[in-house]
Design an enzyme around this catalytic site. Structure first.
Site, mmCIF file in Angstrom:
data_model
loop_
_atom_site.group_PDB
_atom_site.id
_atom_site.type_symbol
_atom_site.label_atom_id
_atom_site.label_comp_id
_atom_site.label_asym_id
_atom_site.label_seq_id
_atom_site.Cartn_x
_atom_site.Cartn_y
_atom_site.Cartn_z
ATOM 1 N N HIS A 174 -21.597 9.728 -0.114
ATOM 2 C CA HIS A 174 -21.206 11.145 -0.072
ATOM 3 C C HIS A 174 -19.833 11.303 0.551
ATOM 4 C CE1 HIS A 174 -23.187 10.250 3.767
ATOM 5 N NE2 HIS A 174 -22.304 11.088 4.304
ATOM 6 N N TYR A 216 -17.709 4.254 8.765
ATOM 7 C CA TYR A 216 -16.736 5.279 9.175
ATOM 8 C C TYR A 216 -15.740 4.690 10.153
ATOM 9 C CZ TYR A 216 -19.418 9.178 7.219
ATOM 10 O OH TYR A 216 -20.048 10.045 6.368
ATOM 11 N N TYR A 254 -24.758 4.133 3.427
ATOM 12 C CA TYR A 254 -24.893 3.497 4.751
ATOM 13 C C TYR A 254 -26.269 3.781 5.342
ATOM 14 C CZ TYR A 254 -23.384 8.140 6.507
ATOM 15 O OH TYR A 254 -23.261 9.480 6.752
ATOM 16 N N ARG A 256 -28.328 6.737 3.598
ATOM 17 C CA ARG A 256 -27.726 7.952 3.018
ATOM 18 C C ARG A 256 -27.145 7.633 1.643
ATOM 19 N NH1 ARG A 256 -25.842 12.271 4.869
ATOM 20 N NH2 ARG A 256 -26.839 12.900 2.955
ATOM 21 N N HIS A 288 -17.920 14.229 2.910
ATOM 22 C CA HIS A 288 -18.085 15.481 3.649
ATOM 23 C C HIS A 288 -16.949 16.428 3.284
ATOM 24 C CE1 HIS A 288 -21.180 13.997 6.503
ATOM 25 N NE2 HIS A 288 -20.630 12.837 6.236
HETATM 26 FE FE LIG Z 1 -21.703 10.962 6.318
#
Ligand SMILES: [Fe+2]
Length: 242
Positions: A165, A113, A152, A162, A167
């Protein structure tokens, strides 16, 4: 037909309540942070009043040209696989929700991110900040051009990853229709190991968070298309994120 409540000046149409098995379990010990934050008292059901059945209204003027194109927000092109994510936003009766704000945020192709607290040892991409927004059209349709996010690691448990995805935050027409959730990609091998995904009891409801490959929106020689329809409230409601 919804029950109605009449006050001297206005008739309130409450939204249908969520089916609890279609929503994440508040306390799901495998998802560690729920242990601290889950309510310890039984929930109190509040009747819908005017404050819940109205909400903020957004205009097209507030959205700029590249807001829904995450590949054109910087000087160069981001690295990774270009994808088109589109779908419709529907209400609890299956009707289109027009002119509503849809916001997305996501990791880059390497699973990192653009955020100061993300310390994953993966490269940042100077051409990708991973945030976008769009308004639905008259038929409730939205569309984003972006980069397929990477999986990640996170610190929930040993060797936790995870599934890839995106959000989503959807405002809908009222505060009671606000939805914050995550869209996944079909066939991800990490679903079985992800307590956020697994905290939704009903398999059918979990599958509502999985986009499907869409040849119709796939552009030849350019980008694969994924379709993600979102239902705000009702029997077929898209689950919240855990
Ligand atoms: Fe996330």
């Amino acid at each position: 037909m919804r029950d109605t409540k009449t006050t001297p000046s206005v008739t309130i149409f409450p939204y249908r309540r969520h089916d609890p098995s279609s929503q994440p379990t508040s306390l799901y010990p495998e998802y560690r942070s729920t242990v601290q934050r889950a309510p310890r008292q039984p929930l109190i059901v509040l009747p819908h009043t005017l404050s819940e059945v109205t909400g903020p209204v957004y205009g097209h003027g507030e959205i700029s040209e590249t807001d829904n194109d995450l590949t054109r927000q910087h000087a160069g092109e981001p690295l990774g696989e270009r994808i088109i994510v589109s779908g419709r936003v529907l209400d609890d009766a299956g009707r289109a929700v027009p002119r509503t704000l849809v916001e997305v945020w996501q990791a880059n192709a390497a699973g990192r991110y653009f955020h100061r607290v993300d310390d994953h040892h993966a490269p940042l991409d100077p051409n990708f900040s991973g945030a976008g927004r769009a308004l639905t059209d008259a038929e409730g349709k939205y569309r984003f051009l972006t980069i397929r996010p990477g999986a990640y690691p996170w610190k929930n448990h040993d060797n936790a990853w995870r599934p890839a995805h995106i959000h989503f935050s959807v405002f809908g027409p009222a505060f009671a229709t606000r939805l914050v959730t995550q869209m996944y990609f079909p066939g991800d091998p990490l679903f079985a190991f992800d307590p956020i995904f697994q905290s939704i009891p009903e398999e059918k409801a979990r599958q509502r968070l999985v986009s499907r490959f869409d040849l119709e929106t796939t552009r030849p020689g350019w980008a694969l298309g994924f379709r993600f329809d979102i239902v705000l409230r009702g029997r077929d409601a898209t689950p919240f994120e855990g």
